[in-house]
Design a protein around this motif. Structure first.
Motif, mmCIF file in Angstrom:
data_model
loop_
_atom_site.group_PDB
_atom_site.id
_atom_site.type_symbol
_atom_site.label_atom_id
_atom_site.label_comp_id
_atom_site.label_asym_id
_atom_site.label_seq_id
_atom_site.Cartn_x
_atom_site.Cartn_y
_atom_site.Cartn_z
ATOM 1 N N HIS A 89 4.723 -16.641 -6.305
ATOM 2 C CA HIS A 89 5.497 -15.695 -5.531
ATOM 3 C C HIS A 89 5.298 -14.979 -4.620
ATOM 4 O O HIS A 89 5.828 -15.352 -3.637
ATOM 5 C CB HIS A 89 6.137 -15.087 -6.211
ATOM 6 N N PHE A 90 3.861 -15.309 -4.772
ATOM 7 C CA PHE A 90 2.825 -14.638 -3.649
ATOM 8 C C PHE A 90 3.132 -15.745 -2.227
ATOM 9 O O PHE A 90 3.050 -15.521 -1.372
ATOM 10 C CB PHE A 90 1.890 -14.023 -4.266
ATOM 11 N N SER A 92 4.764 -18.292 -2.184
ATOM 12 C CA SER A 92 6.168 -18.625 -1.796
ATOM 13 C C SER A 92 6.708 -17.880 -0.368
ATOM 14 O O SER A 92 7.076 -17.580 0.457
ATOM 15 C CB SER A 92 6.575 -18.633 -2.873
ATOM 16 N N ALA A 93 6.555 -16.407 -0.774
ATOM 17 C CA ALA A 93 6.886 -15.134 -0.179
ATOM 18 C C ALA A 93 6.078 -15.548 1.238
ATOM 19 O O ALA A 93 6.953 -15.100 3.070
ATOM 20 C CB ALA A 93 6.936 -14.563 -0.787
ATOM 21 N N SER A 96 7.710 -18.027 3.532
ATOM 22 C CA SER A 96 8.801 -18.118 4.147
ATOM 23 C C SER A 96 9.095 -17.363 5.399
ATOM 24 O O SER A 96 9.434 -17.695 6.258
ATOM 25 C CB SER A 96 9.847 -17.407 3.210
ATOM 26 N N ASP A 154 10.134 -26.421 -7.009
ATOM 27 C CA ASP A 154 9.142 -25.682 -6.353
ATOM 28 C C ASP A 154 8.872 -26.965 -4.699
ATOM 29 O O ASP A 154 8.379 -26.757 -3.566
ATOM 30 C CB ASP A 154 7.411 -25.145 -6.421
ATOM 31 N N SER A 220 8.430 -10.896 -10.491
ATOM 32 C CA SER A 220 7.998 -11.904 -9.091
ATOM 33 C C SER A 220 8.912 -10.978 -8.100
ATOM 34 O O SER A 220 8.256 -11.065 -6.776
ATOM 35 C CB SER A 220 9.437 -12.816 -8.878
ATOM 36 N N THR A 221 9.614 -9.349 -8.199
ATOM 37 C CA THR A 221 10.118 -8.842 -6.803
ATOM 38 C C THR A 221 8.541 -8.161 -6.461
ATOM 39 O O THR A 221 8.455 -7.975 -5.338
ATOM 40 C CB THR A 221 10.605 -7.562 -7.750
ATOM 41 N N ASN A 224 6.460 -10.729 -4.854
ATOM 42 C CA ASN A 224 7.766 -11.705 -3.565
ATOM 43 C C ASN A 224 7.080 -10.119 -2.403
ATOM 44 O O ASN A 224 7.090 -10.588 -0.808
ATOM 45 C CB ASN A 224 9.145 -11.784 -3.842
ATOM 46 N N GLY A 227 3.667 -10.535 -0.780
ATOM 47 C CA GLY A 227 3.683 -12.084 -0.256
ATOM 48 C C GLY A 227 4.116 -11.711 1.203
ATOM 49 O O GLY A 227 3.550 -12.054 1.960
ATOM 50 N N LEU A 228 5.463 -10.954 0.920
ATOM 51 C CA LEU A 228 5.993 -10.957 1.993
ATOM 52 C C LEU A 228 4.982 -10.331 3.219
ATOM 53 O O LEU A 228 4.745 -10.243 4.807
ATOM 54 C CB LEU A 228 7.300 -10.263 2.350
ATOM 55 N N HIS A 256 1.276 -22.769 -4.190
ATOM 56 C CA HIS A 256 2.251 -22.746 -4.666
ATOM 57 C C HIS A 256 2.387 -23.914 -5.422
ATOM 58 O O HIS A 256 2.694 -23.146 -7.006
ATOM 59 C CB HIS A 256 2.938 -22.574 -3.255
#
Length: 427
Positions: A89-90, A92-93, A96, A154, A220-221, A224, A227-228, A256
């Protein structure tokens, strides 16, 4: 002269006030006072906590992001699964953020939050929803192979973000590239969500599926958000140029996909599908042993699960009845094992097995074992025999009851057989 002295009597029903029952427990440098209130409720109060601050923070983190009773309330592999889920998730964010920035540059817009949101929603309302609709028709296959589809989700997500990252290289094709990227991401979203429940179910040891799900989403949150933040930092430093994005984005994508592969390898799925059934039967026929879901997880082929296993009789399941058996021989095949809910057609390269519409995991196991024993007998026989199928069936019957009991004791669910979109028949 008698003097009568009248004494005031205490009401019989007047009871002394009840004193609440309380006690103090001391463990691991922590003192807690437990008290039963008059209404029967138990209250807990911290009296003293002499643990280091770091230890208290770790316990607080575990309470917020791990299921109650961890590690005893989950099956083996949950910690490793969670570690790589966090890493997944890190990255992935972070990806994004880079893709959104590239989309804005390609569209000739300044990357303000309002514009990023507008562009994202316009694209999602179009091609992304189309991708979701197409992928939603594949639910049965995802039930059968949740690990494979989770990895594919993924890969599709990274493909979509990769197209978005490269969109500034062809600004004249902005809508086409961005739309195709969001189409892939829409399919990825459906596949990831659809496979979440069977994966969490494999870890639930005490009926604590909701707790597992909630704590998994908390992990996950949290990552995330982290990661953002990392993505924003990269976008303003190393990835402020297109060259930087083309270096960092593939690296994040590799981490990822690697993370989700390790997540799936750590997941002990305990339902029967073609691959796991073949592996269980092959091991039992060869060694007489049965692996638990945790033992079998690292032997699964996550990319090509449909491979034939020779020790399990090279069974292929799911083909249509008319492709396997001609109408003139259908009655003959059914009469071979009249009480069973499967048909077996042994060919030169593989054995086709077709199941009745209400066949369970136990029925699939019985058919698979017959095919495996028949293949083994044929391989060892000096001369071909017409009675091999019946001999294999008798051998299966002689060992099936203890085999099934041990299989269920190991934690396997035999009430269903998840063959994906496999065809079944009804007489």
């Amino acid at each position: 002269m008698k003097i009568l002295i009248k004494m005031q009597r205490k009401e019989a029903d007047e009871l002394p006030p009840q004193v609440p029952i309380s006690w103090v427990e001391i463990s691991s440098s922590v003192s807690r006072q437990y008290q039963f209130e008059p209404d029967g409720k138990l209250s807990v109060r911290m009296v003293d906590d002499s643990r280091p601050v770091a230890q208290r923070m770790v316990e607080s983190f575990l309470n917020k992001f791990f299921p109650s009773g961890y590690p005893y309330s989950v099956n083996e592999g949950y910690l490793r699964y969670t570690q790589f889920r966090a890493l997944q998730h890190f990255t992935s964010a972070a990806l994004s953020v880079l893709s959104t920035q590239s989309l804005l540059f390609a569209a000739g817009l300044r990357p303000t939050p309002a514009q990023a949101t507008a562009v994202s929603w316009i694209l999602k309302d179009g091609m992304q929803h189309v991708g979701k609709l197409i992928c939603s028709n594949l639910g049965a296959r995802m039930d059968s192979e949740p690990k494979r589809w989770r990895i594919l989700a993924d890969v599709l997500y990274d493909l979509g973000t990769g197209l978005e990252v490269m969109s500034p290289l062809c600004p004249h094709l902005f809508l086409e590239v961005a739309g195709l990227g969001n189409f892939a991401k829409g399919m990825a979203v459906v596949a990831a969500r659809a496979t979440r429940l069977p994966i969490y179910s494999s870890f639930a040891k005490e009926g604590n599926l909701s707790d597992l799900f909630a704590k998994g989403e908390a992990i996950s949150t949290l990552f995330n958000v982290l990661g953002l933040g990392a993505g924003i930092h990269l976008a303003s430093t190393i990835c402020s140029s297109m060259q930087g994005k083309l270096v960092v984005a593939p690296l994040l994508s590799i981490i990822h996909v690697y993370s989700v592969c390790e997540e799936m390898r750590a997941t002990p799925v305990n339902t029967l599908n073609p691959q796991r059934t073949a592996m269980i039967v092959a091991e039992f026929v060869k060694t007489g042993k049965i692996s638990s879901p945790a033992d079998l997880r690292y032997q699964e082929d996550l990319v090509f699960p449909g491979r034939l296993i020779e020790d399990a009789g090279n069974v292929k399941v799911g083909r249509s009845l008319h492709e396997v058996v001609s109408p003139s021989k259908l009655r003959q095949f059914k009469e071979t094992f009249p009480e069973e809910k499967f048909l077996l057609n042994r060919g030169s390269r593989w054995t086709d097995m077709i199941l009745e519409h209400d066949a369970t995991g136990e029925d699939a196991l019985r058919g698979w074992m017959v095919a495996a024993y028949a293949s083994d007998m044929e391989r060892l026989a000096r001369e071909p025999s017409t009675n091999i199928s019946h001999e294999a069936y008798e051998k299966m019957n002689s060992v099936f009851s203890p085999f099934l009991a041990e299989l269920q004791a190991k934690g396997w669910h035999t009430d269903r057989f998840l063959d994906g979109t496999g065809s079944r028949f009804v007489f």
